[in-house]
Design an enzyme around this catalytic site. Structure first.
Site, mmCIF file in Angstrom:
data_model
loop_
_atom_site.group_PDB
_atom_site.id
_atom_site.type_symbol
_atom_site.label_atom_id
_atom_site.label_comp_id
_atom_site.label_asym_id
_atom_site.label_seq_id
_atom_site.Cartn_x
_atom_site.Cartn_y
_atom_site.Cartn_z
ATOM 1 N N PRO A 1 0.846 -1.166 0.000
ATOM 2 C CA PRO A 1 0.000 0.000 0.000
ATOM 3 C C PRO A 1 0.895 1.234 0.000
ATOM 4 C CG PRO A 1 -0.586 -1.519 1.763
ATOM 5 C CD PRO A 1 0.562 -2.105 1.041
ATOM 6 N N GLU A 2 0.591 2.189 -0.840
ATOM 7 C CA GLU A 2 1.359 3.428 -0.892
ATOM 8 C C GLU A 2 0.534 4.529 -0.223
ATOM 9 O OE1 GLU A 2 3.068 3.966 -4.865
ATOM 10 O OE2 GLU A 2 2.637 1.881 -5.307
ATOM 11 N N LYS B 1 4.091 6.445 4.057
ATOM 12 C CA LYS B 1 3.384 5.177 4.240
ATOM 13 C C LYS B 1 3.331 4.756 5.702
ATOM 14 C CE LYS B 1 5.607 4.082 -0.118
ATOM 15 N NZ LYS B 1 6.596 3.219 -0.783
ATOM 16 N N ARG C 1 2.462 -11.452 3.799
ATOM 17 C CA ARG C 1 3.897 -11.630 3.573
ATOM 18 C C ARG C 1 4.785 -11.187 4.732
ATOM 19 N NH1 ARG C 1 5.346 -9.075 -1.932
ATOM 20 N NH2 ARG C 1 7.341 -9.997 -1.442
ATOM 21 N N ARG D 1 12.401 -5.045 -9.998
ATOM 22 C CA ARG D 1 10.962 -5.043 -10.245
ATOM 23 C C ARG D 1 10.764 -4.553 -11.670
ATOM 24 N NH1 ARG D 1 9.284 -1.036 -5.630
ATOM 25 N NH2 ARG D 1 10.788 -2.358 -4.567
#
Length: 301
Positions: A2-3, A61, A130, A289
């Site tokens: 989540p940003e 965040k 995670r 990424r």
DNA sequence: AACCTATCCTGCCCGC
DNA sequence: TGCGGGCAGGATAGGT
């Protein structure tokens, strides 16, 4: 993770559902979700029980809820505490209406049972598949950027975020241009500007027509300013629609999904036409990424 | 000092 | 159906 927009959506939900509530019980189902808590789970639980939850705050965040501890004299609390949350890649804070002793849900790691003035119970629950996220009790310290009074010690090193009151767009543009590395890397560096992750970096760069690999120090001040303004616009728009969510992993406190995914222009759109020029969006490797961009609109210069 | 790489985890999805 | 590899929106310790 989540940003910023997703964390802000969660913050608003917590403010609405939990501000002023008293913590009645805490259950830690998985100690690994306390890896940023300085003590053990016993210490975490003992500190929280009886505390009242203040107005939730956010920078980048990081999300935190100031605590008014049971029996603490407010006069000389030199180092006021807060419940600090970082959602990592897959963390969620959800409001439940279970009983406090109901068994944990699939990825539920910590459950905080609260009670309001009328005696109504509600659980604030931390879920995290995670385990990159965490909860902790942290100490609030003075903000070295002086944009707000206090910030958690563990978040004291990160820069202000673009939606914070007093945010200085020209200052950020200059500070971006002080770096030699790829501009996308600089946008992702939380000590330069906080709150931006892979999704909103790609969306902002697309909106400003800047190539992610462009060396940050090769941008003109005007171009850097345009990029900063794109960041602000993209983040504001995402907050307005409740953030982005692709699947079950990213939900609001009330369990609903965000709607920004509907209007993504670049992120996750590889092969789809660029909304500006119609050429296909490309997906390229970047820092372990991927970046998503229109190689026609976003040229290196 | 600035920059970059590796690493912490789990579960899902894909191709074989 | 089963298995292994790749992948996911992040932060950071520790190397150069």
């Amino acid at each position: 993770m989540p940003e910023l927009p997703e964390v802000e959506t969660v913050r608003l939900g917590i403010e609405h559902l939990f501000a002023g509530h008293r913590i009645d019980a805490v259950r830690v189902f998985d100690e690994r979700s306390l890896k940023r808590h300085p003590g053990d789970s016993q210490d975490f639980t003992q500190t929280l029980i009886g505390a009242h939850l203040g107005q939730p705050q956010r920078r980048g965040k990081f999300l935190w809820i100031p605590l008014e501890l049971a029996g603490a004299s407010s006069v000389e609390s030199v180092a006021p505490p807060a419940l600090l949350a970082h959602l990592g890649m897959s963390g969620q804070l959800l409001a439940h209406d279970l009983s406090a002793d109901a068994p944990p849900l699939r990825h539920e790691r910590i459950r905080i049972d609260t009670v309001d003035e009328s005696g109504r119970h509600r659980e604030l629950s931390f879920h995290d598949q995670r385990l990159f996220g965490s909860l902790a009790v942290d100490t609030l310290v003075a903000d070295r950027f002086a944009l707000r009074d206090l910030v958690p010690q563990q978040a004291a090193h990160i820069a202000p975020d673009p939606l914070e009151a007093g945010f200085d767009r020209a200052r950020l543009a200059r500070s971006i241009r002080r770096h030699r590395s790829a501009v996308k890397r600089v946008l992702l560096d939380q000590t330069t500007v906080s709150g931006i992750g892979n999704i909103y970096a790609d969306e902002s760069l697309w909106a400003a027509r800047v190539h992610p690999e462009q060396p940050a120090d090769s941008l003109s001040q005007a171009r850097a300013l345009r990029l900063v303004d794109a960041v602000v616009a993209v983040l504001r728009r995402a907050v307005a629609v409740g953030g982005t969510s692709f699947d079950e992993q990213y939900k609001h406190v009330n369990g609903e999904s965000g709607y920004f995914a509907i209007e993504l222009s670049a992120y996750g759109q590889s092969g789809q036409p660029c909304p500006r020029c119609g050429r296909p969006i490309k997906r390229v490797a970047f820092m372990n990424r991927h970046s998503h961009l229109c190689t026609y609109c976003q040229r290196m210069r």
